[in-house]
Design a protein around this motif. Structure first.
Motif, PDB file in Angstrom:
ATOM      1  N   LYS A  85     -18.877  24.601  13.597  1.00 48.86           N
ATOM      2  CA  LYS A  85     -19.608  23.925  12.594  1.00 48.86           C
ATOM      3  C   LYS A  85     -21.178  23.996  12.712  1.00 48.86           C
ATOM      4  O   LYS A  85     -22.015  23.672  11.891  1.00 48.86           O
ATOM      5  CB  LYS A  85     -19.256  22.452  12.649  1.00 48.86           C
ATOM      6  N   THR A  86     -21.429  24.656  13.828  1.00 46.96           N
ATOM      7  CA  THR A  86     -23.030  24.887  13.922  1.00 46.96           C
ATOM      8  C   THR A  86     -23.456  26.217  13.416  1.00 46.96           C
ATOM      9  O   THR A  86     -23.122  27.039  13.794  1.00 46.96           O
ATOM     10  CB  THR A  86     -23.263  24.761  15.525  1.00 46.96           C
ATOM     11  N   PRO A  87     -24.415  26.092  12.345  1.00 50.91           N
ATOM     12  CA  PRO A  87     -24.980  27.171  11.871  1.00 50.91           C
ATOM     13  C   PRO A  87     -25.809  27.941  12.946  1.00 50.91           C
ATOM     14  O   PRO A  87     -26.063  27.795  13.897  1.00 50.91           O
ATOM     15  CB  PRO A  87     -26.021  26.651  10.815  1.00 50.91           C
ATOM     16  N   GLY A  88     -25.491  29.359  12.423  1.00 50.04           N
ATOM     17  CA  GLY A  88     -26.021  30.517  13.666  1.00 50.04           C
ATOM     18  C   GLY A  88     -27.708  30.552  13.546  1.00 50.04           C
ATOM     19  O   GLY A  88     -28.247  31.050  14.535  1.00 50.04           O
ATOM     20  N   THR A  89     -28.194  30.042  12.604  1.00 53.64           N
ATOM     21  CA  THR A  89     -29.695  30.141  12.325  1.00 53.64           C
ATOM     22  C   THR A  89     -30.131  28.639  11.863  1.00 53.64           C
ATOM     23  O   THR A  89     -29.578  27.988  11.197  1.00 53.64           O
ATOM     24  CB  THR A  89     -30.279  31.165  11.284  1.00 53.64           C
ATOM     25  N   GLU A  90     -31.741  28.343  12.333  1.00 54.87           N
ATOM     26  CA  GLU A  90     -31.953  27.060  11.910  1.00 54.87           C
ATOM     27  C   GLU A  90     -32.072  26.936  10.383  1.00 54.87           C
ATOM     28  O   GLU A  90     -32.253  28.001   9.755  1.00 54.87           O
ATOM     29  CB  GLU A  90     -33.395  27.031  12.291  1.00 54.87           C
ATOM     30  N   ASN A  91     -31.880  25.923   9.713  1.00 52.15           N
ATOM     31  CA  ASN A  91     -31.662  25.699   8.424  1.00 52.15           C
ATOM     32  C   ASN A  91     -30.477  26.379   7.734  1.00 52.15           C
ATOM     33  O   ASN A  91     -30.596  26.447   6.519  1.00 52.15           O
ATOM     34  CB  ASN A  91     -32.906  25.844   7.534  1.00 52.15           C
ATOM     35  N   GLY A  92     -29.721  26.985   8.460  1.00 52.99           N
ATOM     36  CA  GLY A  92     -28.498  27.663   8.032  1.00 52.99           C
ATOM     37  C   GLY A  92     -27.305  26.755   7.602  1.00 52.99           C
ATOM     38  O   GLY A  92     -27.232  25.622   7.815  1.00 52.99           O
ATOM     39  N   ARG A  93     -26.443  27.334   7.125  1.00 55.69           N
ATOM     40  CA  ARG A  93     -25.027  26.556   6.752  1.00 55.69           C
ATOM     41  C   ARG A  93     -24.010  27.329   7.239  1.00 55.69           C
ATOM     42  O   ARG A  93     -22.692  26.544   7.228  1.00 55.69           O
ATOM     43  CB  ARG A  93     -25.066  26.285   5.029  1.00 55.69           C
ATOM     44  N   TYR A  94     -23.888  28.455   7.709  1.00 57.36           N
ATOM     45  CA  TYR A  94     -22.923  29.192   8.381  1.00 57.36           C
ATOM     46  C   TYR A  94     -22.876  29.172   9.758  1.00 57.36           C
ATOM     47  O   TYR A  94     -23.414  29.646  10.396  1.00 57.36           O
ATOM     48  CB  TYR A  94     -22.877  30.596   7.623  1.00 57.36           C
TER      49      TYR A  94
END
Length: 353
Positions: free
Chosen positions: A279-288
């Motif tokens: 559930k943790t996005p791969g980039t800051e402020n990301g959603r994926y």
């Protein structure tokens, strides 16, 4: 619009599902911009299933409520789940390099990790962007062609990367999951399809879900899908799904996708720490994250899931984190019209009322 519907428990459940009534949900589904649409909405033990539009152009045949459809990139969540199960079994690590498992295949593979592939931060060129698209005649000529992952990957890697610092930014690329499919086979000795079948489909009794291999058909009841040609639309229900491979070849139903995401987010397929990684996005402020994305509804309810595009079919499946509320929608789009905004409006109605 044509309507089909009902609930699992013979409507013994109360007048509404979540904050929206069955009538409101049907009106919302009727508002989806598509040739046909079908959906299942769940709230606890209450279930609403509906359909709208037509199953075939130039006919009045209703969209089958329990119909099957190509789920496109929702496949990626199944693939990622298998990888994370292998991580839990200590057979692979998220920080293993691509070079570790596929030596010599990917330029800069020593610096690209399994994690980078799963969360689309590898920078690798997207195989899809090497393909012809309508109205190119070459597109239609490739309809029944069998692709191998290796030739798809080779086509992609003939192009320069989208960026050179893996992990630094997000760029969606189907090539990532073609590589993940190859890595699964290296780790297990079995194809990604066999692993999904044995680890997810059979244990969860997903009877309407298949990995079709080279078969161009959708077995069982299903709406027909279409793509543009010569100013009109042609039936594109049949195609060789190796075009999508591990990045998006699966077929499923609204019931099965809700069941899968309930099991996944409910902690029945992965240990808690790896579900949190997913559930943790791969980039800051990301959603994926790792094969999983999130979406904030109009009422600020955060839902997790995925969506997918398989040319003539589009699928969307989302669930609240506690899995109490779920909504899965499949559409046969009237291309080039994009149904995303109208599906978002339906999801808002399903989750918010």
């Amino acid at each position: 619009m044509l309507v089909a519907l009902v609930t699992a428990a013979a409507m013994a459940v109360g007048p509404s599902v979540g904050a929206a009534s069955p009538k409101e949900l049907q009106e919302g589904l009727d508002g989806v911009v598509a040739i046909g649409a079908l959906a299942e909405v769940r709230d606890g033990g209450r279930v609403w299933r509906g359909s709208s539009g037509v199953a075939e152009l130039d006919s009045s045949r209703k969209v089958p409520v329990a119909g099957r459809f190509r789920i496109g990139s929702v496949t990626k969540t199944f693939v990622a789940t298998v990888v994370l199960q292998l991580v839990a079994e200590k057979r692979i690590r998220l920080d293993d390099s691509v070079e570790r498992w596929l030596p010599g295949v990917v330029p800069n593979g020593a610096n690209i990790t399994v994690r980078h592939l799963l969360n689309h931060t590898s920078g690798l060129y997207d195989f899809k962007d090497t393909l012809p698209m309508p109205p190119s005649e070459e597109f239609y000529a490739l309809r029944y062609r069998t692709w191998t992952a290796s030739e798809q990957i080779e086509r992609a890697l003939a192009n320069p990367p989208m960026f050179n610092d893996p992990g630094s930014r997000y760029e969606y690329s189907n090539t990532n999951y073609l590589l993940i499919g190859e890595i699964i086979e290296k780790v297990t000795g079995r194809t990604y399809a066999e692993e999904i079948e044995g680890r997810v489909i059979r244990p969860l009794h997903l009877h309407g879900t298949t990995l079709p291999g080279t078969s161009p058909y959708i077995k069982g009841p299903h709406p027909h899908g279409y793509v543009p040609k010569d100013g009109g639309m042609i039936d594109y229900t049949e195609l060789n799904p190796t075009l999508f491979g591990a990045s998006g070849d699966m077929i499923s139903t609204t019931r099965d996708l809700n069941r899968f995401f309930a099991a996944l987010l409910g902690g029945h397929l992965l240990p808690a720490n790896l579900l949190e990684e997913m559930k943790t996005p791969g980039t800051e402020n990301g959603r994926y994250g790792l094969g999983l994305t999130w979406h904030d509804t109009a009422c600020k309810v955060r839902v997790y899931g995925n969506d997918g595009d398989a040319l003539a079919y589009q699928a969307y499946s989302f669930s609240t984190e506690d899995t109490r509320r779920q909504a899965t929608v499949a559409v046969t789009p009237h291309l080039p019209d994009n149904p995303d905004d109208s599906v978002d409006a339906f999801l808002d109605r399903a989750f918010c009322g």
